[in-house]
Write a protein that holds these residues in place. Structure first.
Motif, mmCIF file in Angstrom:
data_model
loop_
_atom_site.group_PDB
_atom_site.id
_atom_site.type_symbol
_atom_site.label_atom_id
_atom_site.label_comp_id
_atom_site.label_asym_id
_atom_site.label_seq_id
_atom_site.Cartn_x
_atom_site.Cartn_y
_atom_site.Cartn_z
ATOM 1 N N TYR A 206 0.833 -1.202 0.000
ATOM 2 C CA TYR A 206 0.000 0.000 0.000
ATOM 3 C C TYR A 206 0.862 1.244 0.000
ATOM 4 N N PRO A 207 0.537 2.186 -0.868
ATOM 5 C CA PRO A 207 -0.423 2.095 -1.950
ATOM 6 C C PRO A 207 0.147 1.302 -3.125
ATOM 7 N N ALA A 208 -0.731 0.577 -3.797
ATOM 8 C CA ALA A 208 -0.345 -0.253 -4.928
ATOM 9 C C ALA A 208 -0.950 0.312 -6.209
ATOM 10 N N LEU A 209 -0.454 -0.192 -7.326
ATOM 11 C CA LEU A 209 -0.943 0.270 -8.627
ATOM 12 C C LEU A 209 -2.455 0.145 -8.729
ATOM 13 N N GLU A 210 -3.019 -0.938 -8.203
ATOM 14 C CA GLU A 210 -4.475 -1.100 -8.311
ATOM 15 C C GLU A 210 -5.237 -0.010 -7.558
ATOM 16 N N HIS A 211 -4.657 0.536 -6.479
ATOM 17 C CA HIS A 211 -5.305 1.649 -5.778
ATOM 18 C C HIS A 211 -5.351 2.887 -6.672
ATOM 19 N N ILE A 212 -4.239 3.153 -7.352
ATOM 20 C CA ILE A 212 -4.149 4.334 -8.215
ATOM 21 C C ILE A 212 -5.079 4.181 -9.417
ATOM 22 N N VAL A 213 -5.067 3.000 -10.031
ATOM 23 C CA VAL A 213 -5.951 2.746 -11.177
ATOM 24 C C VAL A 213 -7.410 2.946 -10.763
ATOM 25 N N GLU A 214 -7.778 2.407 -9.612
ATOM 26 C CA GLU A 214 -9.151 2.552 -9.125
ATOM 27 C C GLU A 214 -9.478 4.016 -8.823
ATOM 28 N N ASP A 215 -8.542 4.744 -8.215
ATOM 29 C CA ASP A 215 -8.759 6.173 -7.957
ATOM 30 C C ASP A 215 -9.079 6.907 -9.252
ATOM 31 N N ILE A 216 -8.289 6.649 -10.283
ATOM 32 C CA ILE A 216 -8.471 7.346 -11.558
ATOM 33 C C ILE A 216 -9.799 6.940 -12.198
ATOM 34 N N GLN A 217 -10.135 5.674 -12.146
ATOM 35 C CA GLN A 217 -11.418 5.211 -12.693
ATOM 36 C C GLN A 217 -12.593 5.847 -11.958
ATOM 37 N N ALA B 91 2.774 15.775 -7.881
ATOM 38 C CA ALA B 91 2.121 15.383 -6.629
ATOM 39 C C ALA B 91 0.824 14.663 -6.959
ATOM 40 N N TYR B 92 0.420 13.786 -6.035
ATOM 41 C CA TYR B 92 -0.785 12.995 -6.237
ATOM 42 C C TYR B 92 -1.516 12.819 -4.911
ATOM 43 N N GLY B 93 -2.835 12.738 -4.984
ATOM 44 C CA GLY B 93 -3.646 12.413 -3.822
ATOM 45 C C GLY B 93 -5.017 11.944 -4.253
ATOM 46 N N ALA B 94 -5.663 11.154 -3.399
ATOM 47 C CA ALA B 94 -7.037 10.713 -3.630
ATOM 48 C C ALA B 94 -7.951 11.640 -2.839
ATOM 49 N N VAL B 95 -8.849 12.304 -3.536
ATOM 50 C CA VAL B 95 -9.753 13.291 -2.956
ATOM 51 C C VAL B 95 -11.153 12.680 -2.931
ATOM 52 N N VAL B 96 -11.631 12.375 -1.743
ATOM 53 C CA VAL B 96 -12.849 11.582 -1.580
ATOM 54 C C VAL B 96 -13.957 12.421 -0.943
ATOM 55 N N PHE B 97 -15.107 12.449 -1.604
ATOM 56 C CA PHE B 97 -16.268 13.178 -1.094
ATOM 57 C C PHE B 97 -17.369 12.246 -0.591
ATOM 58 N N THR B 98 -17.122 10.944 -0.621
ATOM 59 C CA THR B 98 -18.148 9.967 -0.243
ATOM 60 C C THR B 98 -17.947 9.408 1.167
ATOM 61 N N GLY B 99 -17.083 10.048 1.934
ATOM 62 C CA GLY B 99 -16.860 9.631 3.315
ATOM 63 C C GLY B 99 -15.759 8.597 3.459
ATOM 64 N N GLU B 100 -15.404 8.322 4.678
ATOM 65 C CA GLU B 100 -14.416 7.307 5.039
ATOM 66 C C GLU B 100 -15.052 6.467 6.144
ATOM 67 N N PRO B 101 -15.352 5.186 5.870
ATOM 68 C CA PRO B 101 -16.064 4.362 6.859
ATOM 69 C C PRO B 101 -15.444 4.349 8.258
ATOM 70 N N GLY C 197 -8.722 10.521 -8.134
ATOM 71 C CA GLY C 197 -7.282 10.771 -8.184
ATOM 72 C C GLY C 197 -7.032 12.170 -8.723
ATOM 73 N N TYR C 198 -6.238 12.954 -8.002
ATOM 74 C CA TYR C 198 -5.909 14.317 -8.429
ATOM 75 C C TYR C 198 -4.395 14.488 -8.442
ATOM 76 N N VAL C 199 -3.933 15.388 -9.304
ATOM 77 C CA VAL C 199 -2.504 15.652 -9.427
ATOM 78 C C VAL C 199 -2.225 17.143 -9.413
ATOM 79 N N LEU C 200 -0.991 17.464 -9.051
ATOM 80 C CA LEU C 200 -0.399 18.758 -9.365
ATOM 81 C C LEU C 200 0.546 18.485 -10.519
ATOM 82 N N HIS C 201 0.431 19.276 -11.556
ATOM 83 C CA HIS C 201 1.245 19.110 -12.758
ATOM 84 C C HIS C 201 2.008 20.408 -12.981
#
Length: 168
Positions: free
Chosen positions: A39-50, A65-75, A54-58
């Protein structure tokens, strides 16, 4: 450095994983075991993008830079040992924040988090929650500098994390 904050795009997974690996090595060097080989693994990043979280600074040439920006809560946030600043309101969560080695110590983690706050406010969300491990002193200092308040502890299967919230 002029940067653009945007959703990560398909095809950027390799660069993002390079940044994750750099961050993992830095954490190990600082004595943090928050991220391991799985963790984090490629499948986490692929799923974030799907899932379009998944957000980046370019910087105009590459992702820095990369981060997962979640609006659906964290259990796990529903079972905090402590108390959130807010209850019953929508919040944004940031997971997997990492900055490329060549962009470190230039305020990019702070910039990324500021951009997340702007994005959240634009969606009518005024609570920003994050968590980190006790051994990730760098992120603890970043959260404090940005005005996040310590709220307690949350528990993942891989261990306890320190939880913070900021009203935005």
């Amino acid at each position: 450095m002029e940067t653009i904050f945007r959703e990560a795009a398909r095809g950027e997974e390799g660069r993002v994983m390079d940044i994750m690996d750099q961050a993992r090595r830095q954490m190990r060097g600082l004595g943090s075991i928050q991220w391991d080989e799985t963790y984090p693994a490629l499948e986490h990043i692929v799923e974030d993008i799907q899932r379009c979280i998944g957000y980046v600074l370019h910087d105009g040439r590459t992702v820095i830079a990369y981060g997962a920006v979640v609006f659906t809560g964290e259990p796990v946030y529903g079972n905090i040992k402590g108390k959130w600043l807010t209850t019953g309101v929508p919040y944004v969560v940031l997971h997997r924040l990492a900055v490329a080695d060549e962009a470190k110590r230039q305020g990019m983690a702070t910039r990324f988090m500021q951009e997340v706050a702007v994005l959240a406010r634009g969606k009518g969300v005024h609570s920003f929650r994050v968590d980190t491990s006790y051994d990730n002193v760098y992120m603890q200092k970043t959260f404090a500098a940005l005005g996040f308040s310590f709220c307690g502890e949350v528990y993942y299967t891989k261990g306890v994390r320190i939880a913070y919230e900021k009203l935005i």
